[in-house]
Design an enzyme around this catalytic site. Structure first.
Site, PDB file in Angstrom:
ATOM      1  N   GLY A   1     -12.311   0.094  -7.417  1.00 50.54           N
ATOM      2  CA  GLY A   1     -11.297  -0.757  -8.030  1.00 50.54           C
ATOM      3  C   GLY A   1     -11.838  -1.455  -9.267  1.00 50.54           C
ATOM      4  O   GLY A   1     -12.825  -1.001  -9.863  1.00 50.54           O
TER       5      GLY A   1
ATOM      6  N   THR B   1      -7.670   1.683  -4.763  1.00 49.05           N
ATOM      7  CA  THR B   1      -7.477   0.377  -4.134  1.00 49.05           C
ATOM      8  C   THR B   1      -6.092   0.300  -3.510  1.00 49.05           C
ATOM      9  O   THR B   1      -5.123   0.776  -4.103  1.00 49.05           O
ATOM     10  CB  THR B   1      -7.644  -0.837  -5.080  1.00 49.05           C
ATOM     11  OG1 THR B   1      -7.098  -1.990  -4.444  1.00 49.05           O
ATOM     12  CG2 THR B   1      -6.952  -0.689  -6.405  1.00 49.05           C
TER      13      THR B   1
ATOM     14  N   ASP C   1      -4.577  -2.308  -3.343  1.00 46.33           N
ATOM     15  CA  ASP C   1      -3.858  -3.373  -4.056  1.00 46.33           C
ATOM     16  C   ASP C   1      -3.008  -2.848  -5.219  1.00 46.33           C
ATOM     17  O   ASP C   1      -2.123  -3.554  -5.691  1.00 46.33           O
ATOM     18  CB  ASP C   1      -4.860  -4.403  -4.606  1.00 46.33           C
ATOM     19  CG  ASP C   1      -5.742  -4.994  -3.527  1.00 46.33           C
ATOM     20  OD1 ASP C   1      -5.336  -4.966  -2.354  1.00 46.33           O
ATOM     21  OD2 ASP C   1      -6.845  -5.478  -3.856  1.00 46.33           O
TER      22      ASP C   1
ATOM     23  N   ARG D   1      -4.557  -9.075  -2.623  1.00 44.72           N
ATOM     24  CA  ARG D   1      -5.246 -10.048  -3.493  1.00 44.72           C
ATOM     25  C   ARG D   1      -4.256 -10.757  -4.406  1.00 44.72           C
ATOM     26  O   ARG D   1      -3.301 -11.335  -3.925  1.00 44.72           O
ATOM     27  CB  ARG D   1      -6.338  -9.349  -4.303  1.00 44.72           C
ATOM     28  CG  ARG D   1      -7.639  -9.266  -3.586  1.00 44.72           C
ATOM     29  CD  ARG D   1      -8.788  -8.972  -4.496  1.00 44.72           C
ATOM     30  NE  ARG D   1      -8.477  -7.974  -5.511  1.00 44.72           N
ATOM     31  CZ  ARG D   1      -9.320  -7.583  -6.447  1.00 44.72           C
ATOM     32  NH1 ARG D   1     -10.518  -8.102  -6.500  1.00 44.72           N
ATOM     33  NH2 ARG D   1      -8.987  -6.679  -7.334  1.00 44.72           N
TER      34      ARG D   1
ATOM     35  N   ARG E   1       7.051 -16.442  14.667  1.00 50.18           N
ATOM     36  CA  ARG E   1       5.801 -15.801  15.068  1.00 50.18           C
ATOM     37  C   ARG E   1       5.180 -15.136  13.847  1.00 50.18           C
ATOM     38  O   ARG E   1       5.891 -14.807  12.887  1.00 50.18           O
ATOM     39  CB  ARG E   1       6.053 -14.726  16.134  1.00 50.18           C
ATOM     40  CG  ARG E   1       6.465 -15.267  17.490  1.00 50.18           C
ATOM     41  CD  ARG E   1       5.317 -15.977  18.194  1.00 50.18           C
ATOM     42  NE  ARG E   1       5.676 -16.357  19.549  1.00 50.18           N
ATOM     43  CZ  ARG E   1       6.282 -17.487  19.905  1.00 50.18           C
ATOM     44  NH1 ARG E   1       6.639 -18.374  18.978  1.00 50.18           N
ATOM     45  NH2 ARG E   1       6.547 -17.738  21.174  1.00 50.18           N
TER      46      ARG E   1
END
Ligand code: F6P
Length: 384
Positions: free
Chosen positions: A136, A159, A161, A205, A300
């Site tokens: 990444g 990645t 992300d 992230r 929850r």
């Protein structure tokens, strides 16, 4: 006499594409957090390097740590058989120990040092003509610095992300979205049975891609992403409005890096004063408690964590990773060092690594995908 000229038999030897420079020994490492598809890249790269170009391939173990501590393994075509479906990385990886900022114990305290000169020495000692780094933005920054110090490098973007610039998508992302969507499907049924609000926390992230796309695919009612600081009142009113409309359950997906307007990100471990990155986590609990307090509904939490990074890659990721691996070998043959392979539309292309690391690829808060979610009636945590 036979008037028909005998056809020349085609040669059984594989024709090698033209190479712009002499290459004999190539290497590959996987750096940063793992993701599904790393092994498929390794397989694609090793097969193309050996089958097409006849190079010797060395795997570097545990990311840049393997270059620092001479951990190499020769990889043959047979060593990578069947790897396209295996999660993780056979080479090992690490998202700690950045060689540009390497922790060393000195007189009982930790000091940070740039150790890339030792890495370069080891690359030369092992006579590696090229290092292919699969990783990444952190890995690409280190790779670019090796390039600037004269090493032949090629980057391959990975990645979950999906935050790396230049490429339309990184491999690993599709598998993570599939995992998060599957989790939302499951949470839906139990949320409905118990008339609860279920809050799912996903990774990503500082970029909200996983939450946004899984949220749309999995029918979330609220999607919170780092690119749109959220207003808690707006979120609670949205859930309350659903309750008044007879929908007694709601599904909320939060990206770990999202944060409330005027507030901060939630960390399990905050960033260190020396620049070491923090570990995000805990936002779902924070949001869930406030929703429960404000709406009176039972809530929850589910935190998907590293499930998003493990296991078999999706078909999309297997193909993308394999194409990336093969193209990395082609770039070496063409002498295009300092480049990163990338996906543009449906084509595999390449771009300068330094372009890819200029800035993170964020979700556009007013882009098509966010607008699509809002058109469905999803709250992004901002006023209408
Ligand atoms: O960058 C990939 C990623 O999975 C992020 O989404 C997440 O914040 C981080 O890595 C977790 O890292 P670690 O494996 O160190 O917990």
């Amino acid at each position: 006499m036979n008037p028909v000229k005998k056809e020349k038999k085609p040669s059984k030897r594989k024709k090698r594409p033209e190479q712009t420079r002499k290459i004999g020994r190539v290497s590959i490492l996987t750096g940063g957090g793992d993701c599904p598809g790393l092994n498929a890249v390794i397989r694609g790269f090793v097969r193309a390097s050996t089958n097409i170009y006849g190079w010797k391939v060395f795997g570097i173990k545990d990311g840049f740590d393997g270059l620092l501590n001479n951990k190499f393994v020769e990889l043959s075509e047979a060593d990578v058989g069947g790897l396209q479906l295996r999660g993780g990385t056979i080479l090992g990886t690490s998202n700690r120990g950045n060689p540009l900022h390497y922790p060393i114990k000195k007189g009982g305290i930790i000091v940070f040092k740039d150790v890339t000169s030792s890495i370069i020495k080891n690359i030369k000692k092992k006579k590696l003509d090229v290092v292919v780094a699969v990783g990444g933005d952190g890995t690409m920054k280190i790779t670019q610095s090796l390039r600037e110090k004269g090493i032949n490098v090629i980057g391959v973007p990975k990645t979950i992300d999906n935050d790396l610039g230049v490429t339309d998508v990184t491999f690993g992302y599709n598998s993570a979205v599939a995992c998060a969507t599957d989790a939302l499907d499951k949470l839906h049924t139990t949320a409905e049975s118990h008339h609860r609000v279920l809050v799912l926390e996903v990774m990503g992230r500082d970029c909200g891609w996983i939450a946004l796309e899984a949220g749309i695919a999995g029918g979330a009612d609220v999607i919170l992403i780092p690119e749109i600081p959220f207003n808690l009142d707006v979120v609670c009113k949205h859930i309350h409005k659903r309750k008044l409309a007879g929908k007694k359950f709601s599904i909320v997906i939060v990206s770990e890096g999202a944060y409330p307007e005027g507030g901060d990100k939630v960390y399990v471990k905050p960033p260190g004063p020396d620049g070491t990155p923090g570990r995000l986590g805990g936002l779902a609990n924070w949001v869930s408690e406030r929703i429960s307090y404000s709406t009176g509904l039972e809530t929850r939490v589910a935190v998907l964590g590293h499930l998003q990074r493990g296991g078999t890659p999706t078909t999309f990721d297997r193909i993308l990773a394999t194409r990336f691996g093969v193209e990395a070998a082609n770039l070496i043959a063409e002498g295009k060092f300092g480049k990163m392979v990338c996906l543009k539309g449906r084509e595999i292309k390449s771009a300068d690594i330094k372009e890819a690391i200029k800035e993170l690829k964020h979700v556009d808060p007013n882009g098509q995908t966010v607008k699509t979610a809002e058109a469905l009636g999803v709250s992004m945590g901002r006023p209408d």
